[in-house]
Design an enzyme around this catalytic site. Structure first.
Site, PDB file in Angstrom:
ATOM      1  CE  LYS A 106      -4.507   0.735   0.723  1.00  0.00           C
ATOM      2  NZ  LYS A 106      -5.468  -0.252   0.304  1.00  0.00           N
ATOM      3  CG  ASP A 146      -6.765   3.088  -0.817  1.00  0.00           C
ATOM      4  OD1 ASP A 146      -7.104   1.903  -0.738  1.00  0.00           O
ATOM      5  OD2 ASP A 146      -6.821   3.858   0.156  1.00  0.00           O
TER       6      ASP A 146
HETATM    7  N1  GLU Z   1      -7.381   0.087  -2.742  1.00  0.00           N
HETATM    8  C1  GLU Z   1      -8.181  -1.084  -2.922  1.00  0.00           C
HETATM    9  C2  GLU Z   1      -8.166  -1.924  -1.654  1.00  0.00           C
HETATM   10  O1  GLU Z   1      -7.949  -1.417  -0.575  1.00  0.00           O
HETATM   11  C3  GLU Z   1      -7.846  -1.860  -4.186  1.00  0.00           C
HETATM   12  C4  GLU Z   1      -6.434  -2.349  -4.277  1.00  0.00           C
HETATM   13  C5  GLU Z   1      -6.065  -2.955  -5.642  1.00  0.00           C
HETATM   14  O2  GLU Z   1      -6.895  -2.951  -6.533  1.00  0.00           O
HETATM   15  O3  GLU Z   1      -4.927  -3.389  -5.750  1.00  0.00           O
HETATM   16  O4  GLU Z   1      -8.463  -3.080  -1.669  1.00  0.00           O
END
Ligand code: GLU
Length: 450
Positions: A106, A146
């Site tokens: 992340k 995100d």
């Molecule tokens: N940000 C989204 C999550 O927290 C998607 C992450 C992604 O698609 O890699 O799951």
């Protein structure tokens, strides 16, 4: 709102809670509680007035045992190192629970995008992409949207990466616009998985989604699409909110018109379909069948949890409940469908996007939606099987039992790595612990040979 819970400590507590039921040694559990590495960088960007501004940015790569690190990048003034570490860990266990072959990562930039022009945000995104370039890659670490990021930011990051690498590699990032290699159905995927998880959980309890009353805290992409998808399946969405406050109508709100109003005016306030304006706290304590926190971490702490009247909470946001809230709700028999299942639709369709990018062959939206439904319902079935078989205290613990076992098993199956890291080693395979002499107390695996 609790400002106190540290999300990284919350993640570690969730893992500790499940560790009693998984049969994995404490040494391996310890490894599964910390990120492999965190990049922290300061980005200096020229503003439209010619001055410079500096921003802190982070990328945590939590665990790569099941595949490349995967997870979004958020732009928010509250972004910090521990938040990003927690969010990267939640990605590991989310991908494991729905059996998508990724690890977890992340990233985030400490910035308020509303305070900057589009060109300032483009320069900031490209500056971050240039810093990320050595550590991301289609088989290494794959960012995505995100909070406060979407197709535009993904397209900038992809373009910066491809330009610097002198290649075309759309699978280096997901959540792109379809004309830039994005997948059909990606934007609505998170909200749709919230709907599927809510439906499955209600059915499991012998109840119907049609006619269920729902309140949604947060009307961004996840919250608004979840509300719309639930509405389309016959649920009655009686209240929704954003940072400006909440609106209520006991007969049900038109979720599509409310979204249109928010897009036009910037908030859900003064939406004509509402009969009452209420506070965010009023929304969270409404007597509804299903409450959906879809904003940020720590929306519900122990003291607020004591006032919750919903029968079920479905977590569209990552980490909206503190561990203290979990404890209260478990005691009160309020079912909590955990974030790592409920919002897993986003990363699941990111996986489909990555597969399509690699194959250079694109799927119609119907296929994306059908495959997503299968992944989420299978994930729910695995979670409930663990919950029933082991008589676990709550659904979150069940989710972590399934996910931790999968990650620990991949770790054990990769075997010993008793030599010291050399510079030639592929960076993705570089472990946080450079000398690895044992698999710890997970069972060693003997594979059959042909
Ligand atoms: N940000 C989204 C999550 O927290 C998607 C992450 C992604 O698609 O890699 O799951």
């Amino acid at each position: 709102m609790s400002k106190d819970a540290n999300p990284f400590e919350s993640l570690q507590e969730q893992i500790d809670d499940a560790s009693a039921y998984v049969g994995i040694g404490d040494d391996v559990i310890e490894r599964l509680k910390r990120p492999e590495r965190v990049l922290e960088t300061t980005l200096t960007v020229e503003m439209d007035n010619g001055g410079l501004e500096t921003f802190q940015a982070f990328r945590a790569q939590f665990n790569g045992d099941r595949g490349p690190y995967k997870g979004g990048i958020r732009y928010h003034p509250g972004v910090n190192r521990d938040e990003v570490k927690a969010l990267s860990g939640w990605m590991v266990y989310k991908c494991a629970l729905v059996d998508v072959p990724f690890g977890g990562g992340k990233g985030g930039i400490e910035v308020d995008p509303a305070a900057h022009s589009a060109s300032e945000m483009e320069r900031l995104s490209r500056a971050f992409a240039a810093e990320l370039r050595p550590i991301i890659g289609v088989d290494r670490d794959i960012p995505a949207p995100d909070v406060n990021t979407g197709q535009q930011e993904m397209n900038w990051i992809k373009d910066t990466y491809e330009t610097l690498e002198r290649t075309t590699e759309p699978g280096v990032i997901t959540g792109k616009a379809p004309d830039s290699g994005g997948s059909e159905g990606r934007v609505r995927a998170t909200g749709r998985s919230v709907m599927f998880s809510t439906r499955e959980a209600l059915n499991w309890l012998g109840r119907d989604l049609a006619g269920a009353t729902v309140a949604v805290q947060g009307y961004g992409n996840a919250g608004s699409v979840a509300a719309q998808a639930l509405d389309q399946e016959g649920a009655t969405v009686v209240s929704v909110s954003d940072s400006s406050g909440a609106i209520y109508n006991p007969e049900g709100l038109d979720t599509f018109a409310a979204k249109h109003h928010k897009t036009e005016t910037g908030s859900v306030q003064e939406f004509a379909g509402a009969t009452e304006v209420i506070s965010n706290e009023d929304l969270l304590t409404l007597d509804v069948d299903v409450l959906i926190p879809a904003a940020l971490e720590n929306a519900i702490d122990a003291s607020l949890a004591a006032d919750i009247r919903a029968d079920m909470i479905v977590e569209a946001a990552n980490g909206p409940l503190t561990p203290g809230a979990d404890e209260v709700l478990t005691d009160e028999d309020v079912y909590v469908v955990p974030d790592i299942l409920a919002n897993a639709g986003g990363v699941t369709v990111s996986y489909f996007e990555w597969v399509q990018n690699r194959n250079r062959f694109y799927w119609p939206e119907e296929r994306v939606n059908n495959e997503l439904e299968t992944v989420i319902t299978d994930g729910f079935d695995d979670l409930v099987a663990a919950f029933d078989e082991q008589d676990l205290p709550n659904l979150r613990t069940a989710a972590y039992v399934v996910a931790l076992r999968r990650v620990a098993s991949a770790y054990a199956q990769s075997g010993n790595w008793p030599w010291v890291y050399s510079r030639e080693t592929e960076p993705h395979r570089l472990r946080a612990v450079c000398v690895r002499v044992a698999c710890g107390s997970v069972d060693r695996v003997t594979f059959p040979r042909d």
